[in-house]
Enzyme design. Sequence first.
Site, mmCIF file in Angstrom:
data_model
loop_
_atom_site.group_PDB
_atom_site.id
_atom_site.type_symbol
_atom_site.label_atom_id
_atom_site.label_comp_id
_atom_site.label_asym_id
_atom_site.label_seq_id
_atom_site.Cartn_x
_atom_site.Cartn_y
_atom_site.Cartn_z
ATOM 1 N N CYS A 118 48.668 45.804 42.993
ATOM 2 C CA CYS A 118 47.573 46.358 42.196
ATOM 3 C C CYS A 118 47.017 47.662 42.759
ATOM 4 C CB CYS A 118 46.464 45.319 42.059
ATOM 5 S SG CYS A 118 47.089 43.759 41.390
ATOM 6 N N HIS B 182 37.139 47.943 42.601
ATOM 7 C CA HIS B 182 38.324 47.159 42.250
ATOM 8 C C HIS B 182 37.878 45.978 41.393
ATOM 9 C CE1 HIS B 182 42.406 45.815 42.510
ATOM 10 N NE2 HIS B 182 42.100 44.707 43.154
ATOM 11 N N GLU C 6 34.690 43.008 48.734
ATOM 12 C CA GLU C 6 34.506 44.405 48.378
ATOM 13 C C GLU C 6 33.040 44.802 48.506
ATOM 14 O OE1 GLU C 6 35.796 47.694 44.989
ATOM 15 O OE2 GLU C 6 35.877 45.568 44.469
ATOM 16 N N LYS D 50 37.118 46.546 34.864
ATOM 17 C CA LYS D 50 37.958 45.381 34.573
ATOM 18 C C LYS D 50 37.206 44.342 33.750
ATOM 19 C CE LYS D 50 41.155 45.629 38.524
ATOM 20 N NZ LYS D 50 40.603 46.801 39.248
ATOM 21 N N PHE E 80 47.795 42.622 46.284
ATOM 22 C CA PHE E 80 48.426 41.534 47.018
ATOM 23 C C PHE E 80 49.342 42.129 48.093
ATOM 24 C CE2 PHE E 80 48.369 38.060 43.470
ATOM 25 C CZ PHE E 80 47.011 37.917 43.658
#
Length: 414
Positions: A164, A303, A314, A335, A399
Amino acid sequence: MEKRVVITGMGVVSPLGNKVDTFWENLIAGKNGITTQDWLVDEGFNATVAAAVKDEVNIDDVVDFKEARRMDPFTRYAVYSAREAIDQSGLNLDNEDRSRIGVIIGSGVGGLYTFEEQHTMLVKRGHRRVSPFFIPMMIPDIAAGFVSIIWGLQGPNFSVNSACATAAHAIGLGLRSIRHGDADVVVCGGADAALTHMGFAGFANMKALTFNPDPETASRPFDKERDGFVMGEGGGIFVLESLEHAQARGATILGELAGFGMTADAYHITSPAPEGEGAQRAMKLALDDAGLAPEDVDYINAHGTSTPANDRNESKAIKAVFGDHAYKLAISSTKSMTGHLLGASGGVELAALVNTIRTNTIAPTIHHQNPCDECDLDYTPGTAAQRDVRAGISNSFGFGGHNAVLAVKEFKSE
């Protein structure tokens, strides 16, 4: 002196639209791009929502129809986004030295649609029915290859894969390629299309996805009730140029890509390092590279995946890097509206950051209704906000412990 690098073109394919302006208008309006996928419900999947691309992705004007049919969806998203970015940049390629234009486009997953389709063909009809185009349709580097071939771009050409963080790494390496003199212009970013049976089965069975069936509350970054990410698809591609090159041709400059930081957690294949230690170092490196002090930053496109571990770590990382200024920053996770676009997310989210600086408008984090003790910063809940934004960063973590952070400044000629 080190070359300054500017952004002159942006292109996106997203669940909120396939034009940058449409994407941005829907983003600041707080439109939700996440919907229920009937086939997931019908087949009994635990995860039943996704953020699919809804508008047509037509590339017939730049590639033959038959050739387009031989592209996996992720490649079509990359080509479409690249065309949009090149068109916006105003590059007249007939007047350019194409050996000085590079292409760096990555994919987190590659041609998963093609892989599943051809595996089914193998099982049902035998090995002789597997397409001779299977391998070149599936491999992640083929998007960069096609963009290079279609536009005759002969500079550095390669792919990046860091889950990602892919698009952010590709864009950061584009920045460095120009700084180091490998190219004058780089077309760079990422694309992914993994809304397939295998894609959902893999992410769902590792319990990374939300099992919340309600599209209106499924993706809720930094919210106390968050329980996993929503998978999306799309592409985000940029045209980067040295400042000298852009000025020489009279280009419209959208912003200055000023800094890039990348680190590894060296901790776990899926879980972020405690306290967001790797993310902290990546943010610090990006700020140092951009010549920014923490208090110079006005906005962070987080993120913000809506998973418990990512959002917690985060938030801790932001507080560790920015100190008291962390509570003065505007932060949002787009997101909440687009879902997680995997290897494309860093590109699409950088487009949001650039437009934030250009318009002084902060996109909201929708579905953020229940504050969390661990996540106590200003995540711009619910609706867009207006404030001066001179500089910002975009975080991308993948990941494998891959961290990539991009820093953008409002462009000033001096």
